[in-house]
Design an enzyme around this catalytic site. Structure first.
Site, PDB file in Angstrom:
ATOM      1  N   CYS A 124      12.524  11.419   8.595  1.00 26.81           N
ATOM      2  CA  CYS A 124      12.511  10.928   9.981  1.00 26.81           C
ATOM      3  C   CYS A 124      13.819  11.289  10.657  1.00 26.81           C
ATOM      4  CB  CYS A 124      12.382   9.411  10.011  1.00 26.81           C
ATOM      5  SG  CYS A 124      11.026   8.830   9.057  1.00 26.81           S
ATOM      6  N   LYS A 161       0.856  -1.192   0.000  1.00 29.47           N
ATOM      7  CA  LYS A 161       0.000   0.000   0.000  1.00 29.47           C
ATOM      8  C   LYS A 161       0.891   1.241   0.000  1.00 29.47           C
ATOM      9  CE  LYS A 161      -1.860   2.785   3.137  1.00 29.47           C
ATOM     10  NZ  LYS A 161      -1.788   4.006   2.341  1.00 29.47           N
ATOM     11  N   GLU A 196       7.747  15.792  17.153  1.00 27.25           N
ATOM     12  CA  GLU A 196       8.183  15.739  15.756  1.00 27.25           C
ATOM     13  C   GLU A 196       7.351  16.719  14.923  1.00 27.25           C
ATOM     14  OE1 GLU A 196       7.580  12.125  13.340  1.00 27.25           O
ATOM     15  OE2 GLU A 196       9.677  12.366  12.745  1.00 27.25           O
ATOM     16  N   GLU A 214       8.896   1.656  11.815  1.00 27.01           N
ATOM     17  CA  GLU A 214       9.865   2.764  11.758  1.00 27.01           C
ATOM     18  C   GLU A 214       9.060   4.030  11.972  1.00 27.01           C
ATOM     19  OE1 GLU A 214      13.298   0.919  11.509  1.00 27.01           O
ATOM     20  OE2 GLU A 214      12.971   3.078  11.701  1.00 27.01           O
ATOM     21  N   GLY A 247       5.885   5.182   9.468  1.00 24.76           N
ATOM     22  CA  GLY A 247       4.849   6.193   9.629  1.00 24.76           C
ATOM     23  C   GLY A 247       4.987   6.881  10.974  1.00 24.76           C
ATOM     24  N   SER A 248       3.877   7.404  11.455  1.00 20.23           N
ATOM     25  CA  SER A 248       3.936   8.167  12.701  1.00 20.23           C
ATOM     26  C   SER A 248       3.865   7.228  13.910  1.00 20.23           C
ATOM     27  CB  SER A 248       2.769   9.142  12.765  1.00 20.23           C
ATOM     28  OG  SER A 248       1.571   8.413  12.933  1.00 20.23           O
ATOM     29  N   GLY A 297       1.751   3.713  14.450  1.00 22.07           N
ATOM     30  CA  GLY A 297       2.460   2.510  14.899  1.00 22.07           C
ATOM     31  C   GLY A 297       1.782   1.866  16.096  1.00 22.07           C
TER      32      GLY A 297
END
Ligand code: UN1
Length: 499
Positions: free
Chosen positions: A287, A178, A388, A253, A231-232, A236
């Site tokens: 990131c 995806k 972040e 990650e 992703g964020s 996660g």
């Protein structure tokens, strides 16, 4: 609104290009000027079910293809990526927004990863060890796992799919991919090239659509034993919860709040270059971006004025224009988020030294631009130094010495990348030991990871896994220990202790 003649794209399931079962679509747009890049299927769990069924069926044959043969396909794929590098670079500058040099780097990272993992087809090394019993042979081998759900972000739209798909394939797994909804065209090109390389039908499937529908369906699907997601942090956590019922392997990650430490013995020019590259490269949408600069107070004023001057010298513009230094953010929502942090920083009492606004002028009207932003005199506990931001904003934090610098660097919930500029070899080695991150740079910024070393972070940056390097193989294989007894008699481990 879709322009007349805008190209439509499809999912790729079991070797067929197909629309979403619902027939619904979404648009991918150019973040620099709002042009439509293409129309993509807005898929649902029905499409995911079909793709998983195709991947599950293909697995039975793919897992038996000798790994060096799978490697040959990946070598071909790597070469096709290399041949298409210019085209992909240009497309990336339009669909994702990054400047040409960096877009080329993104594609190069995928080329490197694909060659690296192709070579793994002749390694995939296990262990042989002695047995505690006579006439017995022990070994451990890596086994593929099955269908891998690959969920990727938009910020490295070619590199990150390669970090996940290349190792998953070489290990003998099949894929439902995806791509991010902001960069579906690049995801689609990635799969077209895999197809062209000769990857058999059903081995790689692509299902376009949002995390809420496609991502969720993959995460909950009982026939998808592994999910790999970049992703964020919030996503996660959600993925882990939803996958818990099926005890899936989850590889995450997530975020970063990476710091560059500049000690008072540092080469200041070198440090400023590293800061500007790490903070504003990819418009801060990495990131690994340096969103904090922890600087010895003796150097603070000199460093602050140079970083501000350098930030103000960066030229904003469309990524595909040769003289652009900083491209747009991914979309207008990202601009709003980044700007909200400018307001938070101001309210917290940090000094806004430059930026903090969207640029004005015709060139920027239709795009998602934001000026490189530097906050000064930031305290380590402020939200702009903790959360972040994922944009071109960095926070300068003055400190009195090494211990305080390391404490500040480690005093966040993330642990992806860190860096120190110093000429003191003892301090450099202490930093390598004490900075609590998965990646540490000495006399270089926080970005620039290479594909053959593990990539990932400590604490809330992930869940203990790494991608890239040999470490990636651990995500996509299960260890099997094999004992071969050629004594012809019953031997009992731990019991037949007399030699
Ligand atoms: C990311 O931002 O998720 O080290 C990946 C780097 C790049 C990869 C970044 N090679 O910045």
């Amino acid at each position: 609104m879709a322009l007349l003649g805008t190209k439509s794209f499809q999912n790729y399931i079991g070797g067929e290009w197909v629309d979403a079962a619902s027939g619904e679509t979404f648009e991918s747009v150019n973040p620099a000027n709002g042009d439509t890049i293409g129309i993509f299927p807005r898929s649902s769990s029905q499409d995911v079910d079909r793709a998983v069924a195709a991947a599950k069926a293909a697995y039975e044959e793919w897992r038996l293809v000798p790994a060096p043969k799978r490697g040959e396909l990946l070598f071909r794929f790597a070469q096709l990526l290399a041949d298409a590098k210019d085209e992909l670079t240009e497309l990336m500058s339009r669909e994702m927004g990054k400047v040409l040099a960096e877009a080329g780097g993104d594609v190069q990272e995928a080329i490197d990863m694909s060659f690296y993992m192709a070579g793994e087809g002749r390694r995939l090394v296990g262990h042989t060890t002695p047995s505690e019993l006579r006439d017995k042979f022990n070994m451990s081998v890596r086994m593929p796992i099955g269908v891998i759900g690959v969920i990727t972000p938009w910020n490295f739209p070619i590199a990150i799919p390669s970090w996940k798909i290349a190792p998953a394939l070489i290990c003998g797994n099949t894929i439902v991919f995806k791509p991010a909804t902001d960069t579906p065209r690049l995801g689609e090109r990635f799969v077209e090239l895999l197809d062209e390389a000769g990857v058999p039908k059903g081995v790689v499937n692509v299902v376009h659509g949002g995390g809420g529908e496609v991502g969720d369906a993959l995460v909950r699907h009982p026939d998808v034993p592994v999910i790999t997601l970049t992703g964020s942090r919030e996503t996660g956590v959600e993925v882990m919860k939803r996958a818990a019922e099926n005890l899936k392997h989850i590889h995450l990650e997530l975020g970063g709040k990476n710091a560059i430490i500049v000690m008072d013995d540092a080469d200041l020019d070198l440090a400023v270059e590293g800061i500007v590259w790490s903070a504003f490269g990819t418009s801060g949408q990495r990131c690994t971006a340096a969103s904090r600069v922890i600087v010895h107070e003796r150097l603070y004023d000199a460093l602050a004025s140079r970083v501000v001057a350098a930030a103000e010298g960066l030229r904003l513009g469309a990524g595909w224009e040769e003289d652009t230094d900083v491209g747009p953010l991914i979309n207008r929502r990202a601009v709003e988020k980044v700007h909200s942090y400018t307001e938070i920083g101001r309210d917290e009492g940090a000094e806004l030294l430059t930026g903090g606004e969207t640029p004005t002028g015709n060139a920027f009207d239709r795009g998602a631009f934001y000026r490189p932003t530097v906050f000064g005199r930031v305290e380590p506990g402020m939200r702009i130094a903790q959360e972040e931001i994922f944009g071109p904003t960095t926070a300068l934090i003055p400190v009195a010495g090494f211990e305080e610098a390391v404490r500040a660097a480690n005093g966040v919930k993330y642990g992806l990348s860190s860096s120190i500029y110093t000429r003191d070899v003892n301090g450099a080695f202490r930093a390598m030991r004490d900075l609590d991150t998965g990646i540490t740079y000495i006399n270089a910024g926080t970005i620039g990871a290479e594909v053959h070393l593990p990539f990932g972070g400590t604490k809330d940056t992930g869940n203990g896994h790494r991608e890239a390097g040999q470490a990636a193989l651990d995500v996509f294989t299960e260890w099997k220990s094999i004992y071969v007894d050629y004594s012809g008699k019953l031997q009992k481990a731990q019991i037949d202790t007399a030699e």
